[in-house]
Design a protein around this motif. Structure first.
Motif, PDB file in Angstrom:
ATOM      1  N   ALA A   8       5.932  56.754  35.014  1.00 41.14           N
ATOM      2  CA  ALA A   8       6.208  55.654  35.947  1.00 41.14           C
ATOM      3  C   ALA A   8       6.115  54.280  35.316  1.00 41.14           C
ATOM      4  O   ALA A   8       6.653  53.308  35.853  1.00 41.14           O
ATOM      5  N   THR A  17      10.368  53.231  39.626  1.00 40.38           N
ATOM      6  CA  THR A  17       9.260  52.843  40.510  1.00 40.38           C
ATOM      7  C   THR A  17       9.635  51.617  41.330  1.00 40.38           C
ATOM      8  O   THR A  17       9.426  51.577  42.552  1.00 40.38           O
ATOM      9  N   VAL A  27       4.801  55.211  46.178  1.00 42.11           N
ATOM     10  CA  VAL A  27       4.887  55.762  44.829  1.00 42.11           C
ATOM     11  C   VAL A  27       3.490  55.989  44.266  1.00 42.11           C
ATOM     12  O   VAL A  27       2.643  55.090  44.281  1.00 42.11           O
ATOM     13  N   GLY A  29       2.122  56.874  40.666  1.00 47.33           N
ATOM     14  CA  GLY A  29       2.618  56.932  39.300  1.00 47.33           C
ATOM     15  C   GLY A  29       1.591  57.477  38.332  1.00 47.33           C
ATOM     16  O   GLY A  29       0.421  57.081  38.364  1.00 47.33           O
ATOM     17  N   LEU A  40       0.904  49.451  37.455  1.00 50.73           N
ATOM     18  CA  LEU A  40       1.418  50.155  38.636  1.00 50.73           C
ATOM     19  C   LEU A  40       0.785  49.614  39.910  1.00 50.73           C
ATOM     20  O   LEU A  40       1.473  49.375  40.912  1.00 50.73           O
ATOM     21  N   ALA A  45       2.157  50.260  43.717  1.00 48.73           N
ATOM     22  CA  ALA A  45       2.103  51.711  43.602  1.00 48.73           C
ATOM     23  C   ALA A  45       0.645  52.150  43.469  1.00 48.73           C
ATOM     24  O   ALA A  45      -0.249  51.336  43.218  1.00 48.73           O
TER      25      ALA A  45
END
Length: 299
Positions: A8, A17, A27, A29, A40, A45
């Motif tokens: 990701a 992503t 998401v 990741g 992330l 995420a």
């Protein structure tokens, strides 16, 4: 929809992503490092710490998601066979966790095949089977599970997934050109590579997650095949260098590990993918990205 994305924070994965988050997906990741996890999280995420060497951890994350997009791979060219075996084990464990759920499992793959004389199509079966084959035979392994209640889809990416700051094959060729003082290609340079812009590739992944039926192969290809001598010429123009043919027997000495790829002739069609997903590439061409400085080098 909660989607577990491996890779990701990588080149393609980070764009995927962003695409998924922008369209309302949750998401999760896979993050191998604290830095990746922080990146992330900053996007919105959720980070799942782990790597491909922990198939049980991957299976746990997959089991708690509504779908999986598997983009990670150990690109260790010093022991590519071992990387393939790691991939095979991880993919099988995740697929077993999804068995019978009808949830999507999308796996990154490539376009290398035994097809000659015409572009590779989505109907062409990958020749790679088993853990000791290219990328651990992951594509065929995943598609086998279409008969076991998994909506498995093979994402076949072009050799060049390009964009600003692309770290891939063309970046390596650009660095080699600067080091050698000439932009090289093998033989007559008539062999071709397909290409796609990173943003188009990310959009294709989202559309495949939403629409592609079990057992599908989809092609992230915008340009079917660009002669490597023309890619070298574009690099040379950008760097102010001339182009040079490298004899096949000298390719390894000139290009290093890239020698096994630079001489490949691969063309691919995405006609079926475009019809199936309603996907139309809109991003810049590879030559436009090279000219715009996507492969700007330090110094």
């Amino acid at each position: 929809m909660r989607v577990f994305v491996t890779g990701a924070s990588g080149w393609i994965g980070s764009a995927v992503t962003d695409e998924l988050l922008a369209h309302g997906y949750e998401v999760v990741g896979l993050a191998r490092s604290a830095e990746s996890a922080e990146a992330l999280t900053a996007k919105g995420a959720t980070a799942h710490r782990g790597d491909l060497d922990d198939p049980d951890g991957l299976a746990s994350a997959a089991a708690s998601a509504d779908g999986v997009v598997h983009l990670a791979f150990k690109h260790d060219f010093s022991d590519y066979a071992a990387a393939g075996r790691t991939e095979h084990a991880a993919v099988r464990r995740v697929l077993d966790a999804l068995r019978g759920s009808d949830r999507p499992f999308l796996i990154a793959s490539g376009l290398a095949s035994h097809v000659t004389g015409r572009p590779v199509t989505e109907q062409d079966v990958s020749p790679h089977h088993g853990p000791d084959s290219m990328r651990g035979g992951g594509e065929n392994l995943a598609l086998e599970y279409a008969e076991h209640g998994v909506r498995s889809v093979a994402l076949r990416f072009a050799a060049s997934v390009h964009g600003m700051s692309d770290p891939g094959f063309v970046a390596v060729l650009t660095a080699t050109a600067k080091e050698r003082g000439a932009a090289g290609y093998v033989g007559d340079g008539a062999n071709r590579w397909p290409a796609v812009h990173r943003s188009d590739a990310a959009r294709l992944v989202r559309l495949a997650l939403e629409k592609a039926p079990a057992g599908s192969r989809v092609h992230a290809v915008a340009e079917e095949g660009l002669p490597t001598r023309d890619i070298a010429a574009a690099i040379g123009d950008h760097l102010g260098l001339h182009t040079a043919s490298v004899a096949p027997e000298d390719a390894e000495a000139h290009f290093g590990w890239m020698a096994r790829f630079i001489g490949m002739d691969i063309t691919a069609s995405a006609a079926h993918t475009r019809d199936l997903l309603g996907w139309t590439p809109t991003g810049p061409t590879l030559y436009a990205d090279i000219a715009a400085g996507a492969y700007r080098l330090p110094g």
